[in-house]
Design a protein around this motif. Structure first.
Motif, PDB file in Angstrom:
ATOM      1  N   SER A   1      -3.566  11.186   1.053  1.00 27.94           N
ATOM      2  CA  SER A   1      -4.303  11.014   2.308  1.00 27.94           C
ATOM      3  C   SER A   1      -5.288   9.858   2.208  1.00 27.94           C
ATOM      4  CB  SER A   1      -5.059  12.300   2.657  1.00 27.94           C
ATOM      5  OG  SER A   1      -4.161  13.351   2.931  1.00 27.94           O
ATOM      6  N   LEU A   2      -5.972   9.790   1.073  1.00 16.80           N
ATOM      7  CA  LEU A   2      -6.930   8.702   0.866  1.00 16.80           C
ATOM      8  C   LEU A   2      -6.234   7.349   0.883  1.00 16.80           C
ATOM      9  CD1 LEU A   2      -9.724   7.593   0.110  1.00 16.80           C
ATOM     10  CD2 LEU A   2      -9.194   8.101  -2.272  1.00 16.80           C
ATOM     11  N   LEU A   3      -5.127   7.227   0.156  1.00 16.14           N
ATOM     12  CA  LEU A   3      -4.414   5.954   0.092  1.00 16.14           C
ATOM     13  C   LEU A   3      -3.840   5.566   1.443  1.00 16.14           C
ATOM     14  CD1 LEU A   3      -2.498   6.261  -3.309  1.00 16.14           C
ATOM     15  CD2 LEU A   3      -4.665   5.131  -2.832  1.00 16.14           C
ATOM     16  N   LEU A   4      -3.340   6.552   2.181  1.00 14.28           N
ATOM     17  CA  LEU A   4      -2.793   6.264   3.507  1.00 14.28           C
ATOM     18  C   LEU A   4      -3.886   5.703   4.425  1.00 14.28           C
ATOM     19  CD1 LEU A   4      -0.299   6.476   5.361  1.00 14.28           C
ATOM     20  CD2 LEU A   4      -1.111   8.743   6.031  1.00 14.28           C
ATOM     21  N   ASP A   5      -5.057   6.342   4.394  1.00 10.24           N
ATOM     22  CA  ASP A   5      -6.170   5.852   5.221  1.00 10.24           C
ATOM     23  C   ASP A   5      -6.597   4.458   4.796  1.00 10.24           C
ATOM     24  OD1 ASP A   5      -6.256   8.067   6.803  1.00 10.24           O
ATOM     25  OD2 ASP A   5      -7.873   9.051   5.717  1.00 10.24           O
ATOM     26  N   LEU A   6      -6.701   4.247   3.489  1.00  7.12           N
ATOM     27  CA  LEU A   6      -7.170   2.962   2.977  1.00  7.12           C
ATOM     28  C   LEU A   6      -6.222   1.828   3.326  1.00  7.12           C
ATOM     29  CD1 LEU A   6      -8.523   3.654  -0.625  1.00  7.12           C
ATOM     30  CD2 LEU A   6      -9.820   2.869   1.345  1.00  7.12           C
ATOM     31  N   LEU A   7      -4.937   2.065   3.154  1.00  9.65           N
ATOM     32  CA  LEU A   7      -3.960   0.990   3.277  1.00  9.65           C
ATOM     33  C   LEU A   7      -3.502   0.757   4.711  1.00  9.65           C
ATOM     34  CD1 LEU A   7      -1.827   1.771   0.096  1.00  9.65           C
ATOM     35  CD2 LEU A   7      -3.620   0.057   0.353  1.00  9.65           C
ATOM     36  N   THR A   8      -3.605   1.793   5.566  1.00 12.68           N
ATOM     37  CA  THR A   8      -3.056   1.631   6.917  1.00 12.68           C
ATOM     38  C   THR A   8      -4.102   1.705   8.020  1.00 12.68           C
ATOM     39  OG1 THR A   8      -2.598   4.003   7.154  1.00 12.68           O
ATOM     40  CG2 THR A   8      -0.866   2.635   6.172  1.00 12.68           C
ATOM     41  N   GLU A   9      -5.182   2.443   7.799  1.00 11.36           N
ATOM     42  CA  GLU A   9      -6.143   2.663   8.880  1.00 11.36           C
ATOM     43  C   GLU A   9      -7.440   1.875   8.706  1.00 11.36           C
ATOM     44  OE1 GLU A   9      -5.569   4.400  11.573  1.00 11.36           O
ATOM     45  OE2 GLU A   9      -3.573   5.042  10.965  1.00 11.36           O
ATOM     46  N   VAL A  10      -8.017   1.952   7.529  1.00 10.27           N
ATOM     47  CA  VAL A  10      -9.366   1.430   7.326  1.00 10.27           C
ATOM     48  C   VAL A  10      -9.359   0.031   6.736  1.00 10.27           C
ATOM     49  CG1 VAL A  10     -11.594   1.848   6.239  1.00 10.27           C
ATOM     50  CG2 VAL A  10     -10.206   3.782   7.004  1.00 10.27           C
ATOM     51  N   GLY A  11      -8.662  -0.133   5.635  1.00 10.06           N
ATOM     52  CA  GLY A  11      -8.684  -1.399   4.916  1.00 10.06           C
ATOM     53  C   GLY A  11      -9.643  -1.326   3.745  1.00 10.06           C
ATOM     54  N   LEU A  12      -9.170  -1.685   2.572  1.00  9.12           N
ATOM     55  CA  LEU A  12      -9.954  -1.555   1.349  1.00  9.12           C
ATOM     56  C   LEU A  12     -11.230  -2.386   1.408  1.00  9.12           C
ATOM     57  CD1 LEU A  12      -9.811  -0.149  -1.403  1.00  9.12           C
ATOM     58  CD2 LEU A  12      -8.686  -2.186  -2.314  1.00  9.12           C
ATOM     59  N   GLU A  13     -11.131  -3.601   1.930  1.00 16.16           N
ATOM     60  CA  GLU A  13     -12.291  -4.495   1.935  1.00 16.16           C
ATOM     61  C   GLU A  13     -13.418  -3.956   2.806  1.00 16.16           C
ATOM     62  OE1 GLU A  13     -13.438  -9.215   2.498  1.00 16.16           O
ATOM     63  OE2 GLU A  13     -11.350  -8.563   2.664  1.00 16.16           O
ATOM     64  N   LYS A  14     -13.077  -3.233   3.874  1.00 17.48           N
ATOM     65  CA  LYS A  14     -14.110  -2.678   4.742  1.00 17.48           C
ATOM     66  C   LYS A  14     -14.939  -1.610   4.028  1.00 17.48           C
ATOM     67  CE  LYS A  14     -12.014  -3.454   9.285  1.00 17.48           C
ATOM     68  NZ  LYS A  14     -11.549  -2.808  10.531  1.00 17.48           N
ATOM     69  N   ILE A  15     -14.336  -0.965   3.036  1.00 24.61           N
ATOM     70  CA  ILE A  15     -15.030   0.112   2.335  1.00 24.61           C
ATOM     71  C   ILE A  15     -15.777  -0.392   1.113  1.00 24.61           C
ATOM     72  CG2 ILE A  15     -14.748   2.322   1.133  1.00 24.61           C
ATOM     73  CD1 ILE A  15     -14.229   2.538   4.052  1.00 24.61           C
ATOM     74  N   VAL A  16     -15.165  -1.280   0.340  1.00 21.52           N
ATOM     75  CA  VAL A  16     -15.781  -1.680  -0.940  1.00 21.52           C
ATOM     76  C   VAL A  16     -16.073  -3.167  -1.043  1.00 21.52           C
ATOM     77  CG1 VAL A  16     -14.708   0.250  -2.155  1.00 21.52           C
ATOM     78  CG2 VAL A  16     -13.545  -1.961  -2.123  1.00 21.52           C
ATOM     79  N   GLY A  17     -15.667  -3.959  -0.048  1.00 21.67           N
ATOM     80  CA  GLY A  17     -15.867  -5.408  -0.157  1.00 21.67           C
ATOM     81  C   GLY A  17     -15.065  -5.965  -1.320  1.00 21.67           C
ATOM     82  N   LYS A  18     -15.724  -6.723  -2.176  1.00 16.74           N
ATOM     83  CA  LYS A  18     -15.065  -7.320  -3.345  1.00 16.74           C
ATOM     84  C   LYS A  18     -15.174  -6.452  -4.593  1.00 16.74           C
ATOM     85  CE  LYS A  18     -14.054 -11.007  -0.978  1.00 16.74           C
ATOM     86  NZ  LYS A  18     -12.646 -11.229  -0.522  1.00 16.74           N
ATOM     87  N   HIS A  19     -15.852  -5.314  -4.482  1.00 16.73           N
ATOM     88  CA  HIS A  19     -16.027  -4.444  -5.642  1.00 16.73           C
ATOM     89  C   HIS A  19     -14.721  -3.727  -5.994  1.00 16.73           C
ATOM     90  CE1 HIS A  19     -20.324  -4.727  -4.395  1.00 16.73           C
ATOM     91  NE2 HIS A  19     -20.516  -4.707  -5.698  1.00 16.73           N
ATOM     92  N   PRO A  20     -14.534  -3.372  -7.254  1.00 19.39           N
ATOM     93  CA  PRO A  20     -13.403  -2.509  -7.609  1.00 19.39           C
ATOM     94  C   PRO A  20     -13.523  -1.149  -6.929  1.00 19.39           C
ATOM     95  CG  PRO A  20     -14.336  -3.535  -9.575  1.00 19.39           C
ATOM     96  CD  PRO A  20     -15.297  -3.809  -8.448  1.00 19.39           C
ATOM     97  N   ALA A  21     -12.372  -0.577  -6.569  1.00 20.97           N
ATOM     98  CA  ALA A  21     -12.328   0.754  -5.954  1.00 20.97           C
ATOM     99  C   ALA A  21     -11.688   1.717  -6.951  1.00 20.97           C
ATOM    100  CB  ALA A  21     -11.519   0.708  -4.662  1.00 20.97           C
ATOM    101  N   TRP A  22     -12.425   2.718  -7.365  1.00 24.16           N
ATOM    102  CA  TRP A  22     -11.904   3.711  -8.303  1.00 24.16           C
ATOM    103  C   TRP A  22     -11.290   4.852  -7.514  1.00 24.16           C
ATOM    104  CZ3 TRP A  22     -15.427   4.525 -13.194  1.00 24.16           C
ATOM    105  CH2 TRP A  22     -15.705   3.285 -13.763  1.00 24.16           C
ATOM    106  N   ILE A  23     -10.035   5.170  -7.815  1.00 24.35           N
ATOM    107  CA  ILE A  23      -9.281   6.171  -7.051  1.00 24.35           C
ATOM    108  C   ILE A  23      -8.726   7.226  -8.000  1.00 24.35           C
ATOM    109  CG2 ILE A  23      -7.237   6.530  -5.614  1.00 24.35           C
ATOM    110  CD1 ILE A  23      -7.694   3.749  -4.454  1.00 24.35           C
ATOM    111  N   ASN A  24      -8.944   8.496  -7.672  1.00 23.66           N
ATOM    112  CA  ASN A  24      -8.434   9.593  -8.486  1.00 23.66           C
ATOM    113  C   ASN A  24      -6.915   9.641  -8.434  1.00 23.66           C
ATOM    114  OD1 ASN A  24     -11.035  10.378  -9.109  1.00 23.66           O
ATOM    115  ND2 ASN A  24     -11.143  11.891  -7.489  1.00 23.66           N
ATOM    116  N   VAL A  25      -6.303   9.785  -9.593  1.00 23.50           N
ATOM    117  CA  VAL A  25      -4.839   9.820  -9.677  1.00 23.50           C
ATOM    118  C   VAL A  25      -4.401  11.131 -10.333  1.00 23.50           C
ATOM    119  CG1 VAL A  25      -2.778   8.705 -10.593  1.00 23.50           C
ATOM    120  CG2 VAL A  25      -4.733   7.314  -9.865  1.00 23.50           C
TER     121      VAL A  25
END
Length: 406
Positions: A44-68
């Motif tokens: 769900s998190l990846l779907l939101d990040l990649l299709t709805e929100v956009g990674l840069e909008k949440i973290v900018g240029k910072h690394p994003a740590w994601i639970n796997v």
């Protein structure tokens, strides 16, 4: 249907600068992840990040740590869908089987940062430790002797691995863990007041508070506000830079403070002069992330008040913006607020978290920490709260860039 929130928690280096953000899935019907299936939460998190929100909008240029979780790791497709800006946080529930170790090694070869979450030492985990770039240790689960033992064993197997102390709740504990040799730090300690408070507000900060007081005085009209800003050359430049930034979105170039006041209005300029004044304060030992927290709260409170149809949304912006001023200045909130010409409603929201303003502020603070069961303002639905929260984070990042440029 429960609304999915994307939680963002900063990860700090030893200088209290933001190193990365951990992204977490949260449901509005629970104070935890709100999902029984780790794979469903990450998906769900990846779907939101990649299709709805956009990674840069949440973290900018910072690394994003994601639970796997283990199931997603073994599918072998993470390298196809995630940019290497994402660090892969291997959950403590993942079993260190040969298949898991093989997949983690492959992802590391592809350039991903490998993080071991909530680590507790076992001999079986040695192959994963050897591959790790970062190992997280829960400081609430282990005493200092156990932490030191884990740290020594980890460095024997992975000398280059960074060690992260997580779930730090107090600034004093952060100082102790720094002395122990941790590299990264995670927890809500940076936005909490220190135990020792300053008896007096330093002169340079007092001058800023006096400026904020004059700017927010309801008796001050347009001509007087323009004069106050014009007397401070640096403030004038920063105000014009902000007004012409994407955060405002004006089509025409604004060339004077008077023009800005005419186009945007008295209340809007009051807000941004207050923001820029706080940005110029000496943050001392505080993390710059604290300013982002204040900006995010301000914008969120304003947006939510508009969605709820409340009068004077600027009032709620002020509540959010000043909500951590006590942490920034290391002084009692009541003492600081007493210096400013604020209404009783605003003072009650800031000092005691009372009233509608207090409920909206407490909701913002709950979203920061992923504590969905502490959301106090229910006049708008969860989906609207989530949208306001994401917009507030994006806006805060943009305003922060403007203030840093000046």
């Amino acid at each position: 249907m429960a609304t999915a929130f994307i939680g963002r928690q900063p990860i700090f280096n030893r200088k209290l600068r933001t190193q990365a953000y951990e992204l977490l899935y949260r449901s509005d019907n629970s104070g935890t992840a709100g999902v029984e299936d780790d794979r469903a939460a990450t998906a769900s998190l990846l779907l939101d990040l990649l299709t709805e929100v956009g990674l840069e909008k949440i973290v900018g240029k910072h690394p994003a740590w994601i639970n796997v979780p283990e199931a997603m790791l073994l599918e072998g497709r993470l390298g196809e869908v995630l940019p290497t800006q994402c660090a892969l946080e291997i959950l403590e529930t993942v079993r260190p089987t040969p298949e898991v170790v093989e997949q983690v090694g492959r992802l590391k070869d592809l350039g991903y940062t490998i993080v071991l979450d909530d680590f507790a030492w076992t001999e079986a985990h040695q192959p994963l430790v050897a591959l790790a770039d970062v190992v997280k240790l829960d400081v609430l689960e282990h005493d200092d002797m156990a932490l030191a033992s884990h740290m020594e064993r980890i460095h024997q197997l992975a000398p280059e691995a960074k060690l992260l102390a997580e779930k730090i709740e107090q600034r004093e504990r952060f100082n102790d863990l720094q002395d122990m040799g941790f590299d990264y730090f995670q927890g809500y300690f940076f936005a909490r007041p220190q135990v020792v408070r300053a008896e007096r507000i330093p002169a340079n900060q007092l001058a800023v508070m006096e400026l904020i007081g004059r700017v927010n005085d309801p008796e001050v009209g347009l001509p007087e506000l323009a004069e106050i800003i014009a007397r401070d050359a640096a403030l004038s430049v920063k105000t014009l830079r902000y007004v012409n930034s994407p955060a405002v979105g004006l089509r025409a170039q604004v060339e004077s403070v008077q023009q800005a006041l005419t186009l945007l209005g008295l209340d809007t300029i009051r807000h941004w002069v207050t923001v820029l004044s706080i940005a110029g304060m000496d943050f001392g030992d505080n993390s710059p992330e604290l300013f982002l927290v204040m900006l995010t709260r301000a914008r969120f409170c304003e947006l939510v008040s508009k969605e709820a149809g409340l009068e004077k949304p600027g009032t709620y912006f002020t509540i959010g913006l000043l909500s951590a001023i006590d942490v920034l200045m290391n002084a009692d909130m009541e003492k600081i607020i007493g210096e400013l010409p604020l209404t009783d409603e605003v003072k009650a929201a800031l000092i005691r978290h009372e009233g509608v303003g207090g409920d909206i502020l407490r909701t913002a603070m709950a979203l920061e920490q992923g504590l969905m069961n502490e959301i106090m303002f229910r006049e708008v639905d969860g989906e609207t709260l989530n949208r306001c929260w994401l917009e507030a984070m994006e806006w805060a990042d943009e305003v922060n860039r403007v203030s840093e440029a000046g």
